[in-house]
Design a protein around this motif. Structure first.
Motif, PDB file in Angstrom:
ATOM      1  N   GLY A  25      37.089  26.453  26.335  1.00 30.40           N
ATOM      2  CA  GLY A  25      36.890  27.374  25.772  1.00 30.40           C
ATOM      3  C   GLY A  25      36.511  28.226  27.010  1.00 30.40           C
ATOM      4  N   SER A  26      36.038  26.947  28.047  1.00 32.60           N
ATOM      5  CA  SER A  26      35.471  28.141  28.863  1.00 32.60           C
ATOM      6  C   SER A  26      36.340  28.356  29.880  1.00 32.60           C
ATOM      7  CB  SER A  26      34.644  26.581  29.709  1.00 32.60           C
ATOM      8  OG  SER A  26      35.158  27.134  31.331  1.00 32.60           O
ATOM      9  N   ALA A  27      37.955  27.876  29.698  1.00 26.52           N
ATOM     10  CA  ALA A  27      38.405  27.740  31.046  1.00 26.52           C
ATOM     11  C   ALA A  27      39.977  28.946  30.069  1.00 26.52           C
ATOM     12  CB  ALA A  27      40.052  26.620  30.924  1.00 26.52           C
ATOM     13  N   VAL A  28      39.970  29.388  28.746  1.00 22.07           N
ATOM     14  CA  VAL A  28      40.924  30.030  27.944  1.00 22.07           C
ATOM     15  C   VAL A  28      39.598  31.573  27.984  1.00 22.07           C
ATOM     16  CG1 VAL A  28      41.431  30.567  26.030  1.00 22.07           C
ATOM     17  CG2 VAL A  28      42.088  28.313  26.863  1.00 22.07           C
ATOM     18  N   GLY A  29      40.337  32.279  28.255  1.00 22.56           N
ATOM     19  CA  GLY A  29      39.036  33.395  28.457  1.00 22.56           C
ATOM     20  C   GLY A  29      39.739  34.523  28.540  1.00 22.56           C
ATOM     21  N   LEU A  30      39.196  35.653  29.406  1.00 23.72           N
ATOM     22  CA  LEU A  30      39.474  36.707  29.342  1.00 23.72           C
ATOM     23  C   LEU A  30      40.627  36.551  31.146  1.00 23.72           C
ATOM     24  CD1 LEU A  30      36.170  38.916  29.515  1.00 23.72           C
ATOM     25  CD2 LEU A  30      38.205  39.366  27.853  1.00 23.72           C
ATOM     26  N   GLY A  31      40.219  35.453  31.509  1.00 25.53           N
ATOM     27  CA  GLY A  31      41.378  35.177  32.940  1.00 25.53           C
ATOM     28  C   GLY A  31      42.905  35.189  32.100  1.00 25.53           C
ATOM     29  N   ASN A  32      43.151  34.445  31.054  1.00 23.40           N
ATOM     30  CA  ASN A  32      44.452  34.188  30.821  1.00 23.40           C
ATOM     31  C   ASN A  32      44.983  35.510  29.407  1.00 23.40           C
ATOM     32  OD1 ASN A  32      41.939  31.781  30.113  1.00 23.40           O
ATOM     33  ND2 ASN A  32      44.684  30.767  30.112  1.00 23.40           N
ATOM     34  N   TYR A 116      30.333  40.402  36.588  1.00 19.98           N
ATOM     35  CA  TYR A 116      31.663  41.424  36.051  1.00 19.98           C
ATOM     36  C   TYR A 116      32.447  41.072  34.758  1.00 19.98           C
ATOM     37  CZ  TYR A 116      34.996  38.606  38.773  1.00 19.98           C
ATOM     38  OH  TYR A 116      35.912  37.561  38.864  1.00 19.98           O
ATOM     39  N   TYR A 117      32.253  39.522  35.062  1.00 18.48           N
ATOM     40  CA  TYR A 117      33.042  39.444  33.208  1.00 18.48           C
ATOM     41  C   TYR A 117      32.542  39.504  32.659  1.00 18.48           C
ATOM     42  CZ  TYR A 117      35.505  35.552  31.181  1.00 18.48           C
ATOM     43  OH  TYR A 117      36.740  34.891  30.187  1.00 18.48           O
ATOM     44  N   ALA A 118      31.031  39.944  32.312  1.00 19.05           N
ATOM     45  CA  ALA A 118      30.361  40.448  31.166  1.00 19.05           C
ATOM     46  C   ALA A 118      30.970  41.618  31.109  1.00 19.05           C
ATOM     47  CB  ALA A 118      29.368  39.768  31.515  1.00 19.05           C
ATOM     48  N   PHE A 290      42.271  28.932  40.677  1.00 17.74           N
ATOM     49  CA  PHE A 290      40.607  28.398  39.963  1.00 17.74           C
ATOM     50  C   PHE A 290      39.800  29.558  38.957  1.00 17.74           C
ATOM     51  CE2 PHE A 290      41.533  27.285  44.293  1.00 17.74           C
ATOM     52  CZ  PHE A 290      40.752  25.659  43.982  1.00 17.74           C
ATOM     53  N   PHE A 291      40.550  30.321  39.046  1.00 16.70           N
ATOM     54  CA  PHE A 291      39.385  31.193  38.149  1.00 16.70           C
ATOM     55  C   PHE A 291      39.565  30.545  36.735  1.00 16.70           C
ATOM     56  CE2 PHE A 291      39.279  35.064  35.221  1.00 16.70           C
ATOM     57  CZ  PHE A 291      38.300  35.586  36.282  1.00 16.70           C
ATOM     58  N   SER A 292      40.893  30.936  36.132  1.00 16.63           N
ATOM     59  CA  SER A 292      41.487  30.686  34.627  1.00 16.63           C
ATOM     60  C   SER A 292      41.534  28.681  34.333  1.00 16.63           C
ATOM     61  CB  SER A 292      43.397  30.453  34.969  1.00 16.63           C
ATOM     62  OG  SER A 292      43.636  31.038  33.307  1.00 16.63           O
ATOM     63  N   LEU A 293      41.189  28.106  35.137  1.00 18.66           N
ATOM     64  CA  LEU A 293      40.594  26.551  34.572  1.00 18.66           C
ATOM     65  C   LEU A 293      39.507  26.699  35.181  1.00 18.66           C
ATOM     66  CD1 LEU A 293      43.868  25.383  36.648  1.00 18.66           C
ATOM     67  CD2 LEU A 293      43.029  25.819  33.681  1.00 18.66           C
ATOM     68  N   SER A 294      38.256  27.525  35.528  1.00 11.98           N
ATOM     69  CA  SER A 294      36.587  27.488  35.265  1.00 11.98           C
ATOM     70  C   SER A 294      37.010  26.856  36.774  1.00 11.98           C
ATOM     71  CB  SER A 294      36.610  26.719  34.624  1.00 11.98           C
ATOM     72  OG  SER A 294      36.804  27.848  33.368  1.00 11.98           O
ATOM     73  N   LEU A 295      37.989  26.118  37.614  1.00  9.17           N
ATOM     74  CA  LEU A 295      37.374  25.178  39.014  1.00  9.17           C
ATOM     75  C   LEU A 295      36.482  25.980  39.600  1.00  9.17           C
ATOM     76  CD1 LEU A 295      40.877  23.641  38.121  1.00  9.17           C
ATOM     77  CD2 LEU A 295      38.524  22.587  37.838  1.00  9.17           C
ATOM     78  N   GLY A 296      36.283  24.872  40.563  1.00 14.12           N
ATOM     79  CA  GLY A 296      35.653  25.399  41.930  1.00 14.12           C
ATOM     80  C   GLY A 296      34.539  25.797  42.367  1.00 14.12           C
ATOM     81  N   MET A 297      33.802  25.583  41.197  1.00 14.85           N
ATOM     82  CA  MET A 297      32.088  26.372  41.074  1.00 14.85           C
ATOM     83  C   MET A 297      31.493  25.578  39.738  1.00 14.85           C
ATOM     84  SD  MET A 297      31.650  29.694  38.330  1.00 14.85           S
ATOM     85  CE  MET A 297      30.502  29.174  37.637  1.00 14.85           C
ATOM     86  N   GLY A 298      31.947  23.872  39.357  1.00 17.86           N
ATOM     87  CA  GLY A 298      31.087  23.160  38.544  1.00 17.86           C
ATOM     88  C   GLY A 298      31.235  23.487  37.323  1.00 17.86           C
ATOM     89  N   ALA A 299      31.425  24.645  36.588  1.00 13.87           N
ATOM     90  CA  ALA A 299      31.121  24.798  35.367  1.00 13.87           C
ATOM     91  C   ALA A 299      32.159  23.400  34.318  1.00 13.87           C
ATOM     92  CB  ALA A 299      32.084  25.785  34.785  1.00 13.87           C
ATOM     93  N   ILE A 300      33.301  22.809  35.430  1.00 14.45           N
ATOM     94  CA  ILE A 300      33.733  21.992  34.428  1.00 14.45           C
ATOM     95  C   ILE A 300      33.099  20.658  34.519  1.00 14.45           C
ATOM     96  CG2 ILE A 300      35.890  20.741  34.096  1.00 14.45           C
ATOM     97  CD1 ILE A 300      36.427  23.042  32.334  1.00 14.45           C
TER      98      ILE A 300
HETATM   99  N1  PFF Z   1      38.529  30.643  32.972  1.00 16.59           N
HETATM  100  C1  PFF Z   1      37.451  32.054  32.577  1.00 16.59           C
HETATM  101  C2  PFF Z   1      38.711  32.356  31.858  1.00 16.59           C
HETATM  102  O1  PFF Z   1      40.090  31.948  32.422  1.00 16.59           O
HETATM  103  O2  PFF Z   1      37.916  33.748  31.585  1.00 16.59           O
HETATM  104  C3  PFF Z   1      36.529  32.501  33.474  1.00 16.59           C
HETATM  105  C4  PFF Z   1      35.724  31.817  34.466  1.00 16.59           C
HETATM  106  C5  PFF Z   1      34.989  30.579  33.536  1.00 16.59           C
HETATM  107  C6  PFF Z   1      35.198  31.500  35.861  1.00 16.59           C
HETATM  108  C7  PFF Z   1      33.590  29.753  34.423  1.00 16.59           C
HETATM  109  C8  PFF Z   1      34.720  30.355  36.200  1.00 16.59           C
HETATM  110  C9  PFF Z   1      34.238  29.429  35.327  1.00 16.59           C
HETATM  111  F1  PFF Z   1      33.249  29.019  35.629  1.00 16.59           F
END
Ligand code: PFF
Length: 515
Positions: A25-32, A116-118, A290-300
């Protein structure tokens, strides 16, 4: 080394599926759904470049497998072992060292991305309202005849190669080609349909009030969910709505593939030409992974901290990465299939493709009037599960490390992010001309977060996992992974990820300096 003792009362996922769905759910989002098709469009030269889009998609897939998957395993591993937020995790695993800096960089990235995502998530909310109000239905009344003639003129100039052709001549030719009233009305109607969705979107972008309003609405929604705590809210909804989104994407993909433009969309996306690769493209493909998989910032990492000891890291990571990739590719097929099939007129960077190309498919589908509402609701939900994970990173830091109560932590983080986000919402209208290096505030935030902060964080996480954690620590967390696969992963995380990502960033830096 003994295992760190988990702090009390952190809660954990109800099941492994709960974790996979939440991380997905974190990964799949507006990035995809929004950004991947948008970048693909950009690198495809706005549909004109035969191989640009395919080359970008190809690079993206390579980055996902070689960098994304190993890092996803690393983040889950660190989170599960430390049972803390990103800053606390590094403090716990290597006390008194500077490694916690990676956690702080992640917090910064979380702030920037959410702001900016919001905004884009707010667009999805506006489109729910638009589809309920059925604004896509009466497109005829929204586009003036004059606008159609402008388009006819533009097309005639392009077709003839004569830039000086007078407008009257182009219009007269068009009318002559449709001698009776009925066929002229049909042709006008067709042209209006091609241009209308884009006009509607740009109309919305131009309105500062609506842009800020929907952004605030989305921040409130996010705060509401994060206040409710982790497992109860997020996990329950994910179980229903994530599969619903997948089903809906599947239906749309089948639909689009049976349309005349479907095959062209597939060709557009999957015909790379390696000689077309540029450094810029590589950086964006990497940043997007990175963005799409929510990686690099500790979300996962944060979600991994709620994972039980008995759960498997490797197969969970594989499931999340696969799902994320399938969604990005499917969304692109749908969007380009629609653009090609209905001859839509796109405008500008393609930033609004998700909002302009989709309603048209539904307009031509039985039950489309209702389904389009459901679809935009699902997009809002997909965005919400991502915004929630972004805010949760910051909130869990304030709770664990600064001893704040959850409501205060959430209010403080969301308050600051909202203030920073308003200029992003205004980047498309009031502040459109306020640029730095040719980028609006919105673009700058996206560029900094995706292409710099997340990759730098990723390098740190890879080095920490590859070189600082002991073999025993890693093997314990990845106990279920067969030895050959463990070794392959270890090579990737020690050498390939840090060297490749650093290489891209340095090359870019040198390109900037010398260029
Ligand atoms: N991965 C999310 C997307 O693809 O929409 C965006 C995102 C969520 C990036 C959480 C980073 C994060 F920590």
């Amino acid at each position: 080394m003994s295992e760190p003792i988990p702090p009390p009362d952190r809660g954990s996922w109800g099941s492994r599926l709960g974790f996979i769905l939440a991380a997905a759910g974190s990964a799949v989002g507006l990035g995809n759904l929004w950004k991947f098709p948008y970048l693909t469009y950009r690198f495809g030269g706005g549909e004109t470049d035969q191989h640009g889009a395919g080359t970008f998609v190809f690079l993206y897939l390579i980055c996902t497998v070689l960098v994304g998957l190993p890092l996803m395993m690393a983040e889950i591993l660190i989170g599960r072992r430390a049972r803390r937020n990103p800053v606390g995790a590094f403090k716990t695993l290597r006390p008194g060292t500077a490694w916690k800096g990676i956690g702080y960089l992640g917090l910064l990235a979380g702030f920037v991305i959410l702001s900016y995502y919001a905004v884009v998530a707010g667009w999805a909310a506006e489109y729910v309202v638009k589809s309920v109000a059925f604004e896509f239905g009466d497109f005829q009344s929204h586009v003036s005849d004059d606008a159609v003639y402008d388009r006819v003129w533009q097309e005639a100039k392009e077709a003839s190669g004569d830039a000086t052709m007078p407008r009257e001549l182009a219009v007269a030719n068009f009318r002559a080609a449709h001698p009776d009233d009925a066929s002229l009305a049909d042709a006008m109607r067709e042209k209006k349909l091609e241009a209308y969705p884009v006009a509607l979107f740009h109309d919305f972008l131009a309105s500062p009030g609506r842009m800020v309003g929907y952004f605030l609405l989305f921040m409130l929604l996010t705060v509401g969910v994060v206040l409710g705590g982790i497992a109860s809210g997020i996990e329950r909804w994910n179980r229903i709505l994530m599969p619903a989104l997948l089903l809906m994407l599947g239906v749309l993909a089948v639909r689009v593939l049976t349309l005349p433009g479907g095959a062209r969309a597939v060709g557009f996306l999957f015909q790379p030409r390696l000689s077309d690769i540029t450094l810029e493209m590589l950086l964006f493909a990497l940043g997007q992974a990175f963005f799409s998989l929510s990686l690099g910032m500790g979300a996962i990492l944060t979600y991994g901290s709620y994972l039980k000891r008995s759960d498997k890291v490797g197969s969970s990571a594989l499931a999340i990465v696969s799902l994320d990739t399938v969604v990005a590719l499917t969304a692109s097929i749908i969007i380009f299939g629609s653009i090609f099939s209905y001859g839509l007129v796109m405008k500008g960077s393609g930033v609004g493709n998700l909002f302009t190309a989709i309603p048209v498919i539904f307009q031509h589908m039985p039950g489309g009037r209702v389904l389009v509402v459901v679809f935009y609701l699902l997009i809002c939900f997909a965005a919400l599960t991502s915004t929630v994970s972004l805010l949760e990173v910051v909130a869990s830091y304030l709770i664990d490390e600064r001893g704040m109560r959850r409501p205060k932590a959430v209010a403080l983080a969301a308050g600051i992010i909202t203030i920073v986000g308003i200029p992003c919402a205004l980047s498309f209208n009031v502040l459109a001309n306020f640029t730095l290096a040719g980028k609006t505030i919105f673009d700058l935030f996206d560029y900094f977060a995706s292409n710099i902060a997340l990759p730098v964080g990723g390098i740190g996480i890879a080095i920490f996992t590859g070189w600082v954690l002991t073999h025993a620590e890693k093997r314990e967390e990845l106990a279920e992974v067969p030895t050959p696969l463990f070794r392959a992963w270890h090579v990737l995380i020690r050498f390939v990820v840090p060297v490749a990502v650093t290489g891209v960033l340095i090359a870019l830096l040198m390109g900037r300096v010398s260029g």
